[in-house]
Design a protein around this motif. Structure first.
Motif, short mmCIF file in Angstrom:
data_model
loop_
_atom_site.label_atom_id
_atom_site.label_comp_id
_atom_site.label_asym_id
_atom_site.label_seq_id
_atom_site.Cartn_x
_atom_site.Cartn_y
_atom_site.Cartn_z
N GLN A 97 6.89 0.56 -12.64
CA GLN A 97 7.75 -0.48 -12.10
C GLN A 97 6.96 -1.71 -11.69
O GLN A 97 5.83 -1.59 -11.20
N LEU A 98 7.58 -2.85 -11.90
CA LEU A 98 6.99 -4.12 -11.49
C LEU A 98 7.82 -4.71 -10.36
O LEU A 98 9.03 -4.94 -10.51
N PHE A 99 7.17 -4.93 -9.21
CA PHE A 99 7.82 -5.53 -8.05
C PHE A 99 7.33 -6.97 -7.91
O PHE A 99 6.13 -7.22 -7.79
N ASP A 100 8.27 -7.88 -7.96
CA ASP A 100 7.94 -9.31 -7.96
C ASP A 100 7.91 -9.84 -6.53
O ASP A 100 8.94 -10.04 -5.90
N ILE A 101 6.69 -10.04 -6.00
CA ILE A 101 6.54 -10.62 -4.65
C ILE A 101 5.77 -11.94 -4.75
O ILE A 101 5.09 -12.35 -3.83
N ARG A 102 5.91 -12.60 -5.90
CA ARG A 102 5.26 -13.90 -6.09
C ARG A 102 5.91 -14.95 -5.21
O ARG A 102 7.12 -14.94 -4.98
N GLY A 103 5.11 -15.82 -4.70
CA GLY A 103 5.62 -16.92 -3.91
C GLY A 103 6.13 -16.50 -2.54
O GLY A 103 6.75 -17.28 -1.83
N GLY A 104 5.87 -15.23 -2.17
CA GLY A 104 6.33 -14.74 -0.87
C GLY A 104 5.40 -15.18 0.23
O GLY A 104 4.36 -14.58 0.47
N ASN A 105 5.74 -16.28 0.89
CA ASN A 105 4.87 -16.79 1.95
C ASN A 105 4.89 -15.91 3.18
O ASN A 105 3.92 -15.81 3.92
N LYS A 106 6.04 -15.24 3.42
CA LYS A 106 6.14 -14.36 4.58
C LYS A 106 5.55 -12.99 4.23
O LYS A 106 6.25 -12.07 3.83
#
Length: 779
Positions: free
Chosen positions: A566-575
């Motif tokens: 699985q690929l979890f997209d947390i790109r650009g997550g500043n928090k």
């Protein structure tokens, strides 16, 4: 994701079709019957349309004729009779059934239920002596007595006759009662041995009254369901007939109980009985004296019945609070005390624990740890520990405790549940013995919980009519459990957390065409562990969701698994703190490709960050990997992925200064800027760069980059912010500058990894994770 073993039954399609056509039922209902061994039209029809022919003659039970003769004599001679019950729902309904029958016969009958905190389970020597002193001539036990050898001997010595009716496991030596009525009596041959205590009492009532006592069926259904005995054969008919009577019952107490529980009697099922009636009846005996529950069941005054129903409801709420507190205390002990945690049989004991609820706590621990469990309350003054056991498949709790009877004062029960009393100093000895015994009887696989899936189905098989059809197979219970469905290799079309605290999850499942709503209560974590675009398998129960007049099928999720990465997209997550909560720390490796990334995140992530090392081995990584920043090159990331073969990838790809939107200067921009510098001979960057950027409409960063390229190619020199043109420099292509090449690769990586669509990024990872094959020509 699940750690359970899924055992899937695949029923024979030919048999399914035969049963479906013969009984005119849905394909799903036919699959369930075949999966349960009812695989011919004859067997399925007999099960589905069970009738009074399933009942057995009560006089086939050993001792029944003698019991009827003795009780009728007692009634005729006006002897005082006491019905001696048990403090759970089975014991309460057993007492109600037999007392009601004896009242119908005109007997001088009273009922007594021992207080578990004073007298414990089963026959009490103290109470039996009191019965003799008060002039009782006959004691009839219901739902207990088969292990009451000592107190029964006392009663006999005092001239009191004893009739035992019970269904619990008999010991090696039967009590010296005048008569023992038990469906599995060693000298008997009753056709069905799995009656509940209330079932045995009902058979005695039937024999006494000389007719089938339909007016007592409601109580039989409640006690049988609550005691979790197998809902097959005679039990199945008694429950089915009892539930039917419950829907129109005129019993004031049962009407009051339904009202306080918020249950419509017209819609009652085995589930509402098990989850609404049973716990409220049990609550009284768990917290104190259960005898008033029998008075309640026999009460025909509306106001009194309503008041007693309210009292039962309040007791149940009190019980729920105690259970929650004790469960947390027990979990803390398991987690923090090594000798308890490391044993294969959990034995937890504590002073002051309510012995009335420890069985429920034991069940909660079995659910959490999947180990046989004993929970004991210690009475310091008496020096004893009293409690309950719950087991798992493969560990016969009754037999295992039987080998330890020398360290126990008393015990009794079934393979899956038991109760016991022992000296408090023997608690550790019992734990040690049971642990040693479990090493012989339980394999490592036995300690992995099993999800038994009756049948795999597809989304397009599920509709409202099919689910309605499944209800024809009810009642469900022990040995004919509610079906567990498996929806295999489907996809999640949408998913979101719901509830005030986002504790639950709502999904829409799809097989490409049809869709199915799915809901997971207290499974909000699944939204953090599943991604869209992969094949996912679900198990659960099919229900109909009724809202605003609409009826839709819905899956109530029990468990889920996937075999795909699985690929979890947390790109650009500043928090960072927000996405960090979704990552299981114990099984995740945080990877950075740049030292400055490690420095940046070290104070933000409560775990060591691993700087990528091409010499690392697969053992240096967990199967879950967080990619904190961009690699130096795509090849570098591909190499790491091939080594690790992660099952989860969390892509963050932090970039301190992104160059994608600045892009690369065009050739024309480089030419103009170089001509500008050549004309000026020198240019003070600190003083005038911003003005130039504004004049040209270019970014300051782009001008700095072009200046750096010129500097590397030795087209200019820079000193104290002053750029000077170099006369007659060596001719070199702009694209040959290392800084230009690095930026080109950086922009390409950002395009490929940081700013790509999720589907494109997953496709790229998919290609990286595909096993490499070698053709014969390459060998």
């Amino acid at each position: 994701m699940t750690t359970k073993r899924w055992e899937i039954t695949n029923p024979d399609e030919t048999k399914v079709q035969a049963v479906q056509q013969a009984l005119a039922i849905s394909q799903i209902a036919a699959k369930i019957l075949v999966a349960r061994g009812l695989d011919t039209p004859e067997l399925a029809k007999a099960f589905l349309h069970i009738d009074e022919n399933a009942l057995h003659d009560p006089f086939l039970m050993y001792g029944m004729e003698a019991a009827v003769e003795r009780i009728h004599r007692a009634v005729a001679e006006k002897e005082k009779i006491v019905v001696y019950g048990d403090y759970d729902a089975d014991g309460i309904t057993s007492s109600t059934v037999l007392k009601s029958a004896l009242i119908d016969l005109g007997a001088d009958v009273h009922h007594v239920i021992p207080n578990r905190f004073i007298d414990g389970y089963g026959p009490s020597e103290r109470l039996f002596k009191e019965f003799a002193e008060e002039g009782y001539h006959l004691i009839i036990t219901v739902d207990n007595g088969i292990a009451g050898n000592g107190p029964i001997d006392v009663a006999k010595a005092l001239g009191v006759d004893v009739i035992v009716t019970d269904h619990h496991e008999a010991g090696a030596e039967l009590p010296n009662a005048d008569i023992i009525i038990h469906p599995r009596h060693p000298e008997g041959n009753y056709p069905f041995g799995e009656l509940a205590g209330v079932g045995v009492a009902f058979k005695l009532a039937q024999a006494l009254l000389g007719k089938f006592p339909e007016h007592l069926l409601e109580f039989v259904a409640i006690g049988t369901i609550a005691d979790l005995v197998p809902l097959v054969d005679e039990n199945r008919y008694l429950v089915k007939a009892g539930l039917k009577r419950l829907t129109t019952t005129t019993n004031i107490a049962l009407q009051a109980l339904a009202k306080i529980a918020g249950t419509e009697l017209s819609d009652i099922t085995e589930e509402t009985v098990g989850f609404s009636f049973g716990p409220r009846l049990n609550a009284l005996g768990r917290l104190g004296d259960a005898a008033p529950a029998v008075d309640f069941m026999l009460n025909d005054h509306i106001e009194e019945a309503a008041a007693m129903a309210t009292m039962l409801n309040d007791k149940n709420k009190e019980r729920q609070k105690i259970v929650a507190d004790l469960t947390q205390q027990a979990i803390d002990m398991v987690e923090n005390i090594a000798e308890i945690r490391d044993a294969q049989v959990l034995v937890v004991a504590e002073e002051g624990w309510n012995a009335g609820v420890v069985g429920i706590v034991a069940s909660r621990l079995v659910e959490k740890y999947y180990k046989p469990t004993i929970v004991l309350g210690i009475d310091i003054e008496k020096g004893i520990a009293k409690g309950s056991a719950r087991s798992i498949e493969g560990f016969n709790m009754y037999k295992e405790l039987d080998t330890c009877r020398d360290v126990m004062i008393a015990f009794g029960g079934h393979p899956m549940a038991a109760g016991m009393t022992l000296e408090m100093e023997n608690v550790d000895e019992l734990r040690n013995r049971l642990h040693a015994q479990s090493l012989l009887s339980l394999s490592p696989e036995d300690l992995i919980p099993v999800v038994k899936i009756d049948l795999p189905i597809t989304v397009d098989e599920i509709n409202v009519d099919a689910i309605d059809d499944i209800r024809k197979l009810a009642p469900f219970g022990s040995q004919f459990a509610k079906p567990q469905y498996g929806i295999l290799n489907t996809q999640i079309k949408s998913m979101r957390k719901i509830g005030a605290n986002e504790d639950h999850v709502k999904m829409e499942l799809s097989n490409g065409g049809n869709t199915l709503d799915a809901i997971g209560f207290h499974k909000g974590f699944m939204a953090d562990e599943l991604t869209q675009g992969i094949d996912v398998s679900f198990t659960g129960d099919l229900q109909i969701n009724e809202w605003n007049g609409n009826r839709k099928p819905q899956l109530l999720i029990n468990d889920v698994k996937t075999e795909q990465w699985q690929l979890f997209d947390i790109r650009g997550g500043n928090k960072i703190s927000k996405w960090l909560q979704k990552i299981p720390m114990d099984s995740t490796t945080f990877v950075a490709f740049k030292k400055e990334t490690v420095d940046y995140f070290s104070s933000l992530i409560p775990k060591e960050i691993q700087l990528y090392d091409e010499k690392a081995s697969k053992d240096d990584y967990f199967s879950f990997v967080v990619l904190l920043d961009l690699p130096q090159s795509a090849e570098q990331l591909q190499t790491m992925l091939a080594l690790v073969e992660p099952s989860r990838i969390y892509a963050h790809f932090f970039v301190a200064n992104s160059h994608l939107f600045d892009g690369l200067p065009t050739r024309e921009q480089f030419i103009w800027y170089y001509s500008f510098l050549k004309q000026r001979k020198e240019f003070h960057l600190r003083h005038h760069l911003n003005d130039l950027a504004k004049h040209k409409g270019w970014s300051r960063a782009m001008l700095i980059f072009m200046t750096q390229v010129f500097f590397e190619l030795k087209f200019v020199t820079i000193e104290n912010g002053l750029a000077k043109i170099v006369e007659n420099p060596q001719k070199r292509e702009i694209t040959s500058a290392e800084i230009y090449i690095e930026r080109t690769e950086q922009v390409a990586l950002e395009q490929k990894l940081l700013y790509a669509k999720y589907t494109d990024l997953r496709r790229w990872f998919e290609e990286c994770l595909q096993p490499q094959t070698v053709s014969e020509e390459e060998l």
